[in-house]
Design a protein around this motif. Sequence first.
Motif, PDB file in Angstrom:
ATOM      1  N   SER A  96       0.852  -1.176   0.019  1.00 26.64           N
ATOM      2  CA  SER A  96      -0.015  -0.210   0.093  1.00 26.64           C
ATOM      3  C   SER A  96       0.841   1.231   0.155  1.00 26.64           C
ATOM      4  N   TYR A  97       1.842   1.202   0.667  1.00 25.41           N
ATOM      5  CA  TYR A  97       2.809   2.337   0.750  1.00 25.41           C
ATOM      6  C   TYR A  97       3.521   2.446  -0.438  1.00 25.41           C
ATOM      7  N   PHE A  98       3.959   1.507  -1.180  1.00 25.66           N
ATOM      8  CA  PHE A  98       4.585   1.591  -2.559  1.00 25.66           C
ATOM      9  C   PHE A  98       3.754   2.243  -3.558  1.00 25.66           C
ATOM     10  N   LYS A  99       2.623   1.888  -3.474  1.00 24.07           N
ATOM     11  CA  LYS A  99       1.574   2.395  -4.629  1.00 24.07           C
ATOM     12  C   LYS A  99       1.205   3.764  -4.186  1.00 24.07           C
ATOM     13  N   ASP A 100       1.158   4.291  -2.803  1.00 22.60           N
ATOM     14  CA  ASP A 100       1.004   5.693  -2.795  1.00 22.60           C
ATOM     15  C   ASP A 100       2.249   6.339  -3.292  1.00 22.60           C
ATOM     16  N   SER A 101       3.572   5.616  -2.899  1.00 30.12           N
ATOM     17  CA  SER A 101       4.605   6.531  -3.405  1.00 30.12           C
ATOM     18  C   SER A 101       4.675   6.360  -4.646  1.00 30.12           C
ATOM     19  N   ALA A 102       4.226   5.513  -5.566  1.00 25.47           N
ATOM     20  CA  ALA A 102       4.284   5.595  -7.221  1.00 25.47           C
ATOM     21  C   ALA A 102       3.296   6.895  -7.626  1.00 25.47           C
ATOM     22  N   SER A 103       2.294   6.911  -6.974  1.00 26.32           N
ATOM     23  CA  SER A 103       1.283   8.098  -7.049  1.00 26.32           C
ATOM     24  C   SER A 103       2.057   9.468  -6.940  1.00 26.32           C
ATOM     25  N   ILE A 150      15.731  -5.885   1.424  1.00 24.91           N
ATOM     26  CA  ILE A 150      14.433  -4.996   1.360  1.00 24.91           C
ATOM     27  C   ILE A 150      14.529  -3.873   2.371  1.00 24.91           C
ATOM     28  N   LEU A 151      14.590  -4.288   3.461  1.00 24.34           N
ATOM     29  CA  LEU A 151      14.887  -3.234   4.471  1.00 24.34           C
ATOM     30  C   LEU A 151      15.915  -1.965   3.965  1.00 24.34           C
ATOM     31  N   VAL A 152      16.848  -2.358   3.754  1.00 24.42           N
ATOM     32  CA  VAL A 152      17.864  -1.215   3.469  1.00 24.42           C
ATOM     33  C   VAL A 152      17.412  -0.258   2.165  1.00 24.42           C
ATOM     34  N   TRP A 153      16.797  -1.096   1.209  1.00 22.99           N
ATOM     35  CA  TRP A 153      16.335  -0.407  -0.012  1.00 22.99           C
ATOM     36  C   TRP A 153      15.047   0.568   0.423  1.00 22.99           C
ATOM     37  N   LEU A 154      14.367  -0.158   1.282  1.00 28.62           N
ATOM     38  CA  LEU A 154      13.321   0.517   1.801  1.00 28.62           C
ATOM     39  C   LEU A 154      13.546   2.005   2.226  1.00 28.62           C
ATOM     40  N   GLN A 155      14.721   2.007   2.987  1.00 30.01           N
ATOM     41  CA  GLN A 155      15.097   3.267   3.875  1.00 30.01           C
ATOM     42  C   GLN A 155      15.603   4.210   2.693  1.00 30.01           C
ATOM     43  N   VAL A 156      16.064   3.676   1.777  1.00 29.05           N
ATOM     44  CA  VAL A 156      16.785   4.481   0.602  1.00 29.05           C
ATOM     45  C   VAL A 156      15.751   5.158  -0.183  1.00 29.05           C
ATOM     46  N   HIS A 157      14.645   4.278  -0.617  1.00 23.23           N
ATOM     47  CA  HIS A 157      13.410   4.861  -1.178  1.00 23.23           C
ATOM     48  C   HIS A 157      12.692   5.764  -0.626  1.00 23.23           C
ATOM     49  N   GLN A 192       8.760  -3.384  -5.315  1.00 21.89           N
ATOM     50  CA  GLN A 192       7.541  -4.250  -5.404  1.00 21.89           C
ATOM     51  C   GLN A 192       7.971  -5.754  -5.808  1.00 21.89           C
ATOM     52  N   ALA A 193       8.858  -5.855  -6.729  1.00 16.52           N
ATOM     53  CA  ALA A 193       9.161  -7.018  -7.250  1.00 16.52           C
ATOM     54  C   ALA A 193       9.529  -8.117  -6.264  1.00 16.52           C
ATOM     55  N   LEU A 194      10.608  -7.605  -5.333  1.00 15.37           N
ATOM     56  CA  LEU A 194      10.948  -8.344  -4.428  1.00 15.37           C
ATOM     57  C   LEU A 194       9.980  -8.797  -3.196  1.00 15.37           C
TER      58      LEU A 194
END
Length: 256
Positions: A96-103, A150-157, A192-194
Amino acid sequence: MLKPDKLVDLLNWLGLPAAALYAICMLVFPWLDGRGDWGYVQDVWDRWQSLNVAMLAFVSSITAFNISKFNANKQRERDFLASKAFLPAALSELISYFKDSASVFKEGWESKNESKPAFRIPVLPQEYKEVFGHCIRYAEPDVGDYLSRILVWLQVHDAQLKGYIEQAGDKHYFHPDKLNLITYFYRLGELQALVNKLFEFARNMGEFDSSPLEWEDFRNAYGNLDVWVEEIYIDEKMNLEAFTKQAIARNERQDT
């Protein structure tokens, strides 16, 4: 200096061959050397009584260590299964967070200079941290490494997202920055793919899959995010599809 598991493995590697050699020397060779004379065998065992006691204690210790390791692994597996039960819910929150970020990124892509979008700032969920932490603690190393990535790249994003929104703080000027947005779309699609590859494992519907991401994984991920690849296009060399495929090829070369 050694972790308990490594110490047990070292003891097995050194101790089991030594125990096997001892068994041959004490249980087989005396019978052959004494031509089956029971008295001779007893004399050999009596002369080497101290060694026999030491070897029995050593073998007993190795057995106890292996039983302890087995019980610890079983407990870790039970703890991981308990933590893993909460993983699908945590992944759903992230999606859900990824989708909001994409928006947000799509709004930026469609905006013009000096046309400030009314960004709705996505809030990074917090519950996933505890779930991921427990899973990493109890999981096999390959699963733990995957979750850590995933945790590391999530913080980068999240940092990139906040940085992009903050540059919209100037009321008189906004720069869509489409070149950077393509990289942001790519990194978001990668996350999202991961997560997509992790869902079946989290729901106990499939084996853990840590194989490198392919174009089809990214294409599905972009679709999940409602990002239409053909619309994220500057020119033939700089567009989301070309950028993604170049990144996949680069990652494949690094893996080899």
